[in-house]
Design an enzyme around this catalytic site. Structure first.
Site, short mmCIF file in Angstrom:
data_model
loop_
_atom_site.label_atom_id
_atom_site.label_comp_id
_atom_site.label_asym_id
_atom_site.label_seq_id
_atom_site.Cartn_x
_atom_site.Cartn_y
_atom_site.Cartn_z
CD GLU A 103 -1.55 6.09 2.71
OE1 GLU A 103 -2.22 7.03 2.20
OE2 GLU A 103 -2.03 4.99 3.00
CG HIS A 113 -6.84 6.78 4.84
ND1 HIS A 113 -7.10 6.38 3.55
CD2 HIS A 113 -8.06 7.02 5.43
CE1 HIS A 113 -8.41 6.38 3.35
NE2 HIS A 113 -9.02 6.76 4.47
CG ASP A 159 -1.89 1.18 1.18
OD1 ASP A 159 -2.92 1.04 0.47
OD2 ASP A 159 -1.63 2.21 1.81
CG ASP A 162 -4.52 1.66 4.67
OD1 ASP A 162 -4.99 1.62 5.83
OD2 ASP A 162 -4.70 2.62 3.89
#
Length: 578
Positions: free
Chosen positions: A28, A167, A26, A172
Site C-alpha cells: 500500500e 486494499h 502486496d 490482498d
C-alpha cells in the site's frame, strides 16, 4: 571487495512449480509513482507446493502525509503510520524474508517498482528476484465471457478465494495466493508446469506447439546435436546446443519466433539427441548430419557439395575456370559458397590481367593463326590464338595470375583499389560498387584457399586448449584435445583436472578416424567444417601438440589484404544507391 547482484534466468532455475518457493507480496502506498510516493504497508505470504510457510506484515512510515483519497481507499491514515518504523527498518526484514524466493504480485511492475526504488534510495543492491505477475497469467486463462476484467477482487470472487481483498497489504497478498494457485490449476493442462514456462505463459503460443513440450523430456543437459523427426522418422531439422534439454525446450515457448520452426514443431513426433564430448564436435556433427539428411527446415549448410573453386587450367595457354573439384598441381582459390561469388573473383582477375576468356583449346604453336576477339581489340586479352610462335608474353601473364592465386594477391588488390578510387572520384558509384564486390570475392577466395591448403596437407595435427566455460581457459580445469587429419575432424576428447594429458592425447590419436587426403588445396571435409576447425585453432590458449606436415601460410598472402577488402566493402555499402 564488492559483489554485483546477479539475477537468475528462468532457464537456469528450471524447477517444477511445486518445488518453487513463492513470496506473494502486496504494497500500500501514498501514490502511484515510486519516484514521488512512499510505502505505507508491506504484506507478504511465503508458499511452496500449496502450503503456507510464513507471513510478513508491517505498516511503514512513508515520511509524508497520506492523501485523503488513499486513506479512504485503504483505511490507512497519517496517524496510523506516524509511529510506524521507516522503510529503512522494514525493507531489510522483508528482503531477508523473501531471500531465495520468486516474487509474485498482482500487477507486479507497480509493487516491484516501489521496492526497487526503496532499495536504490537506501543504497541496497536489488537482489534480482525472479518475478511473476498474475495479471498476464489471468488474461491467458480467464476470458472476458467469464469475467469483465482481471482485477484482484474480480479474480478472487471467481476463484472463491478464502480471503476477500480489501486494499490492505496482507489481505490482498493472501487473496493473491489463492488466485495464483487457481491460475496454476488452469495453466497445468496447457503444459505450463515449470517455473521457466511462466515467462512465456502469457504469449500466444499455439496449444498444439506447447503440448509437445514432452519431446524435451529426458534429453540430457549436455552439449550435442538434436534431430527433430517427423511421422515417418524423417529428419525435419538438425541443430546444436551446449545444453540439449534447454535448447529443445525453447522450441515450445514464445521464445521461438520463426514461423517455419513453429510449423516444424507441429509436424515433429520425437527428438533424437546426439551427445558430444565437446562443443566443437557438436558443431561438426551438425554440419555432417545436415549434409547427410538435407532436412527441409534447415536453411544453412544443406548443400555443401555446391561449393566451387576457381582454377587456372592445365593448358598451353591457361585460362580461369569455375570447377567443383580440385586438381593437384594447379593454382586454385576458394572454395566459394556459390558460382556467383566465384564469377566475381574471376572478373577481378580479368580486370587485372589480360588472360584469355575463350574456352577453345589452343595449341602451343598453332598451325594457322586465329582471329583476335573483341577483348583483344580492347587490350583485355593477350590473344595467344594469333601467335605463330610460342607466346612468351602470355606465359608472363599466366605466371602473374598463378602468383596472385597461390601467393601474393597484391597486384590484383592494388590495381582494383586504384580503379575504385578513380570511379568514386568520377562519381560512378555503381561501377565502383561492382569492382569492390569483385575485389572482396577474390581476396576472400584467395585467403580461404591459402588457409585450407596447409591444413589439408597435414596428415595429422593434434592441438589442445585448457578446458573451460565458453572457451575461457582454466575455469573448469583439464584439457580439450582435437585431432585433425587432412582438414577433417578425426577425433576430440576431454581430460579432467589432474589426469595425464599425454595419455589422453595418445588415446584420442589411437581412436581417431582414418582420413584419406583429397586433391590439394581441398580438405577431406566440407568447407564449413574446415572453417570451424581453423576458427577453433585460432582461439587464444590453443597449443599445437603434434603436426605431421607443414602448417604455414604465405607471409604476403591474401590474409594480409583481408582488412583492406573489408574496408572496401564498407565503402561500397556507404556509396549512394548501394
Amino acid at each position: 571487495m564488492t559483489t554485483s547482484a546477479y539475477q537468475a534466468t528462468f532457464e537456469e532455475l528450471g524447477t517444477p512449480l511445486r518445488e518453487v518457493t513463492f513470496v506473494v507480496v502486496d504494497l500500500e502506498t501514498t501514490g502511484t509513482r515510486a519516484s514521488e510516493g512512499g510505502i505505507t504497508e508491506i504484506g507478504a505470504v511465503k508458499v511452496r507446493g500449496g502450503e503456507k510457510l510464513g507471513e510478513f506484515q508491517s505498516l511503514v512510515n512513508p515520511g509524508q502525509p497520506v492523501p485523503a483519497f488513499v486513506a479512504r481507499l485503504t483505511g490507512i491514515t497519517t496517524a496510523m503510520v506516524a509511529t510506524a518504523p521507516g522503510i529503512e527498518k522494514v525493507l531489510p526484514s522483508f528482503l531477508e524474508f523473501a531471500h531465495g524466493s520468486v516474487l509474485v504480485a498482482h500487477n507486479a511492475p507497480f509493487d516491484v517498482g516501489f521496492l526497487r526504488a526503496a532499495c536504490e534510495k537506501l543504497g541496497y543492491p536489488w537482489p534480482g528476484f525472479p518475478v511473476v505477475d498474475t495479471v498476464p497469467l489471468a488474461r491467458k486463462v480467464v476470458t472476458r465471457d467469464e469475467a469483465p476484467n482481471h482485477k484482484l477482487s474480480t479474480l478472487a470472487r471467481i476463484f472463491r478465494a478464502e480471503v476477500t481483498p480489501d486494499h490492505r497489504a496482507l489481505s490482498d497478498a493472501r487473496a493473491t495466493v489463492d488466485v495464483l494457485h487457481a491460475l496454476f490449476g488452469r495453466l497445468g493442462p496447457l503444459g505450463i508446469t515449470h517455473l521457466e514456462d511462466l515467462r512465456t505463459a502469457a504469449d500466444p503460443v499455439p496449444k498444439e506447439v506447447r503440448a509437445k513440450r514432452h519431446l524435451a523430456d529426458g534429453l540430457p543437459e549436455a552439449p550435442g546435436v538434436y534431430l527433430f523427426r517427423g511421422p515417418g522418422d524423417e529428419v525435419l531439422y538438425v541443430g546444436t546446443s551446449t545444453n540439449l534439454h534447454k535448447r529443445v525446450r525453447s522450441y515450445f515457448t514464445a521464445a521461438e519466433k520463426r514461423r517455419r520452426m513453429t510449423e516444424m514443431v507441429r509436424i515433429a513426433e520425437r527428438v533424437t539427441p546426439v551427445v558430444c564430448a565437446t562443443p566443437l564436435e557438436a558443431q561438426v556433427r551438425e554440419l555432417r548430419l545436415i549434409a547427410e539428411h538435407e532436412p527441409r527446415y534447415n536453411r544453412r549448410s544443406k548443400y555443401p557439395e555446391r561449393a566451387v573453386w576457381v582454377r587456372l587450367t592445365d593448358e598451353p595457354y591457361p585460362r580461369l575456370s569455375v570447377v567443383r573439384d580440385t586438381t593437384s598441381g594447379l593454382a586454385h582459390i576458394g572454395p566459394f559458397g556459390g558460382s556467383n561469388a566465384a564469377k566475381e573473383a574471376v572478373a577481378a582477375l580479368h580486370d587485372t590481367l589480360p588472360l584469355r576468356q575463350c574456352t577453345a583449346r589452343i595449341a602451343r604453336v598453332p598451325r594457322t593463326p586465329g582471329s583476335p576477339c573483341a577483348l583483344a581489340g580492347m587490350g583485355r586479352c593477350s590473344a595467344p590464338c594469333v601467335a605463330t610462335v610460342p607466346d612468351v608474353v602470355y606465359d608472363d601473364v599466366a605466371g602473374a595470375a598463378r602468383a596472385a592465386l597461390d601467393g601474393d594477391p597484391a597486384l590484383v588488390v592494388e590495381t582494383l583499389s586504384a580503379r575504385i578510387a578513380r570511379l568514386a572520384a568520377q562519381e560512378r558509384f555503381e561501377e565502383a560498387g561492382e569492382v569492390t564486390r569483385r575485389l572482396r570475392s577474390f581476396v576472400h577466395g584467395a585467403r580461404r584457399a591459402q588457409r585450407f591448403a596447409p591444413l589439408a596437407r597435414c596428415a595429422e595435427l593434434v592441438a589442445a586448449r585448457p578446458a573451460g566455460v565458453a572457451g575461457a581457459p582454466g575455469e573448469r580445469g583439464g584439457w580439450e584435445f582435437v585431432v585433425v587429419r587432412h582438414g577433417r575432424l578425426a577425433g576430440t576428447s576431454l581430460s579432467g583436472p589432474g589426469e595425464d594429458a599425454l595419455a589422453a592425447v595418445a588415446a584420442v590419436r589411437a581412436t581417431a578416424e582414418v582420413v584419406e587426403p583429397a586433391p590439394p588445396p581441398a580438405p577431406s571435409s566440407y568447407p564449413e567444417e574446415t572453417d570451424l576447425l581453423l576458427a577453433w585453432l585460432d582461439q587464444p590458449g590453443v597449443r599445437l601438440v603434434a603436426v605431421d606436415g607443414e602448417l604455414t601460410c604465405p607471409v604476403r598472402g591474401a590474409a594480409a589484404h583481408a582488412d583492406l577488402a573489408r574496408a572496401a566493402d564498407r565503402v561500397r555499402a556507404e556509396l549512394p544507391g548501394a
